[in-house]
Design a protein around this motif. Sequence first.
Motif, mmCIF file in Angstrom:
data_model
loop_
_atom_site.group_PDB
_atom_site.id
_atom_site.type_symbol
_atom_site.label_atom_id
_atom_site.label_comp_id
_atom_site.label_asym_id
_atom_site.label_seq_id
_atom_site.Cartn_x
_atom_site.Cartn_y
_atom_site.Cartn_z
ATOM 1 N N UNK A 284 86.494 66.230 -65.596
ATOM 2 C CA UNK A 284 85.885 65.293 -66.500
ATOM 3 C C UNK A 284 85.670 63.852 -65.801
ATOM 4 N N UNK A 285 86.560 63.594 -64.908
ATOM 5 C CA UNK A 285 86.604 62.385 -64.287
ATOM 6 C C UNK A 285 85.705 62.412 -62.945
ATOM 7 N N UNK A 286 85.385 63.526 -62.749
ATOM 8 C CA UNK A 286 84.281 63.471 -61.751
ATOM 9 C C UNK A 286 84.824 64.179 -60.421
ATOM 10 N N UNK A 287 85.920 64.907 -60.401
ATOM 11 C CA UNK A 287 86.436 65.414 -59.066
ATOM 12 C C UNK A 287 86.744 66.863 -59.053
ATOM 13 N N UNK A 288 86.667 67.671 -58.175
ATOM 14 C CA UNK A 288 87.026 69.020 -58.145
ATOM 15 C C UNK A 288 87.274 69.356 -56.594
ATOM 16 N N UNK A 289 88.243 70.444 -56.483
ATOM 17 C CA UNK A 289 88.676 70.743 -55.211
ATOM 18 C C UNK A 289 87.499 71.388 -54.550
ATOM 19 N N UNK A 290 87.548 71.274 -53.044
ATOM 20 C CA UNK A 290 86.550 72.070 -52.365
ATOM 21 C C UNK A 290 86.989 72.990 -51.483
ATOM 22 N N UNK A 291 88.058 73.087 -50.819
ATOM 23 C CA UNK A 291 88.486 73.849 -49.860
ATOM 24 C C UNK A 291 88.995 75.154 -50.357
ATOM 25 N N UNK A 292 88.506 76.453 -50.345
ATOM 26 C CA UNK A 292 88.898 77.530 -50.745
ATOM 27 C C UNK A 292 90.108 78.146 -49.923
ATOM 28 N N UNK A 293 90.801 78.950 -50.544
ATOM 29 C CA UNK A 293 92.044 79.472 -50.314
ATOM 30 C C UNK A 293 92.245 79.891 -48.750
ATOM 31 N N UNK A 294 91.187 80.783 -48.680
ATOM 32 C CA UNK A 294 91.238 81.480 -47.579
ATOM 33 C C UNK A 294 90.660 80.467 -46.108
ATOM 34 N N UNK A 295 89.975 79.507 -46.253
ATOM 35 C CA UNK A 295 89.596 78.578 -45.236
ATOM 36 C C UNK A 295 90.856 77.616 -45.320
ATOM 37 N N UNK A 296 91.559 77.454 -46.376
ATOM 38 C CA UNK A 296 92.659 76.607 -46.067
ATOM 39 C C UNK A 296 93.736 77.040 -45.329
ATOM 40 N N UNK A 297 93.921 78.689 -45.462
ATOM 41 C CA UNK A 297 95.127 79.203 -44.894
ATOM 42 C C UNK A 297 94.770 79.380 -43.361
ATOM 43 N N UNK A 298 93.516 79.431 -42.954
ATOM 44 C CA UNK A 298 92.974 79.487 -41.705
ATOM 45 C C UNK A 298 93.255 78.322 -40.869
ATOM 46 N N UNK A 299 93.162 77.116 -41.681
ATOM 47 C CA UNK A 299 93.252 75.676 -41.165
ATOM 48 C C UNK A 299 94.688 75.620 -40.887
ATOM 49 N N UNK A 300 95.647 75.672 -41.973
ATOM 50 C CA UNK A 300 96.851 75.599 -41.828
ATOM 51 C C UNK A 300 97.479 76.490 -41.119
ATOM 52 N N UNK A 301 97.214 77.789 -40.604
ATOM 53 C CA UNK A 301 97.686 78.518 -39.409
ATOM 54 C C UNK A 301 97.489 78.161 -38.116
ATOM 55 N N UNK A 302 96.050 77.551 -37.974
ATOM 56 C CA UNK A 302 95.668 76.698 -36.807
ATOM 57 C C UNK A 302 96.729 75.458 -36.481
ATOM 58 N N UNK A 303 96.947 74.849 -37.327
ATOM 59 C CA UNK A 303 97.962 73.840 -37.070
ATOM 60 C C UNK A 303 99.462 74.188 -36.955
ATOM 61 N N UNK A 304 99.670 75.261 -37.524
ATOM 62 C CA UNK A 304 100.952 75.789 -37.318
ATOM 63 C C UNK A 304 101.209 76.007 -35.946
ATOM 64 N N UNK A 305 100.227 77.055 -35.174
ATOM 65 C CA UNK A 305 100.129 77.365 -34.060
ATOM 66 C C UNK A 305 100.269 76.433 -32.879
ATOM 67 N N UNK A 306 99.419 75.352 -33.298
ATOM 68 C CA UNK A 306 99.302 74.011 -32.273
ATOM 69 C C UNK A 306 100.651 73.146 -32.572
ATOM 70 N N UNK A 307 101.360 73.376 -33.484
ATOM 71 C CA UNK A 307 102.484 72.450 -33.813
ATOM 72 C C UNK A 307 103.972 73.257 -34.145
ATOM 73 N N UNK A 308 103.957 74.832 -33.493
ATOM 74 C CA UNK A 308 105.014 75.588 -34.106
ATOM 75 C C UNK A 308 106.531 75.164 -33.593
ATOM 76 N N UNK A 309 106.473 74.571 -32.515
ATOM 77 C CA UNK A 309 107.848 73.861 -32.121
ATOM 78 C C UNK A 309 108.349 72.969 -32.910
ATOM 79 N N UNK A 310 107.426 72.019 -33.163
ATOM 80 C CA UNK A 310 107.709 71.136 -34.210
ATOM 81 C C UNK A 310 108.098 71.386 -35.475
ATOM 82 N N UNK A 311 107.140 72.240 -35.965
ATOM 83 C CA UNK A 311 107.404 73.033 -37.578
ATOM 84 C C UNK A 311 108.854 73.424 -37.713
ATOM 85 N N UNK A 312 109.107 74.210 -36.486
ATOM 86 C CA UNK A 312 110.384 74.961 -36.730
ATOM 87 C C UNK A 312 111.592 74.314 -36.245
#
Length: 312
Positions: A284-312
């Motif tokens: 009602x305030x004029x905002x809603x989420x845009x990124x679907x879960x499967x898309x978000x998981x793909x983006x998050x995993x791409x980031x994880x692969x690129x930063x896996x040493x730092x992440x762990x």
Amino acid sequence: MQKDSKIYIAGHRGLVGSALVRELLAQGYTNLVYRTHAQMDLQNQAAVEEFFACERPEYVFLAAAKVGGILANSTYPADFIYSNLSIQNNIISLAHKYQVKKLLFLGSSCIYPKNCPQPIKEEYLLTGELEPTNDAYAIAKIAGIKMCQAYNKQYGTDFISVMPTNLYGPNDNFDLNSSHVLPALMRKFHEAKVNKQDKVVVWGTGKPIREFLYADDLAAACVYLMNSYSDDKIVNIGTGIGITIKELAEAMAKVVGFEGQLEFDTTKPDGTMVKINDVSYLKTLGWQAKIELITGLQMAYKWYLENVDEAN
């Protein structure tokens, strides 16, 4: 906020804070300020006051917090309540003292009662007992909400509070001893694939239903509300869509490329069985989420692969 307004992001290296920095820069804000933990301990009131006195930020996003999953919250409740109370007490009180125009406080959907109706409406706050595995963290966050409301009432400040659902994305915590379920599963499946394991063990029965929001969606919502919303009423942020932990694990395995078996350790706690934010007020305030879960998981995993040493 003007494009050259001085904006302080507390916790800028974390999951939420780093997403806020990305979103603000993408929208053309040019005067962002922040400090690393080494530069300023947010639990040290004198250090935080020196920062506010020197920098005089006009707007504050309070995204700094000590966070963790079921294991960390259950093991270190004293650390969670002390650290979070200290951080938010310092920043909120000094935001008032140094005449910050507006502050946005980030809470969590875990503030709501364990057995409240689903999906969770904002008005369910303080209507029942909390989930015992994270009550110390939840009580600290509830105190932050009440502190913002109290300052608004007594001093006329413009401090707002938002309650995001479970978050994930770049700069998440992938430590298996302290992470939330989604990054923990991502790391488990990745390591199982790399080590050619034939199964991955998932905590609990797999039946609990959770909602997950990509951190950059949260950041977009926060910037939107900072520019358009002023009220004591807390605002839920999420997708309003639930998924079982079993379904999440299966989706994660597919994104990571793990082809082995899933095994559920039913001796481990499930936590709350269903937890989904009612986001109708946010809409009602004029905002809603845009990124679907499967898309978000793909983006998050791409980031994880690129930063896996730092992440762990």
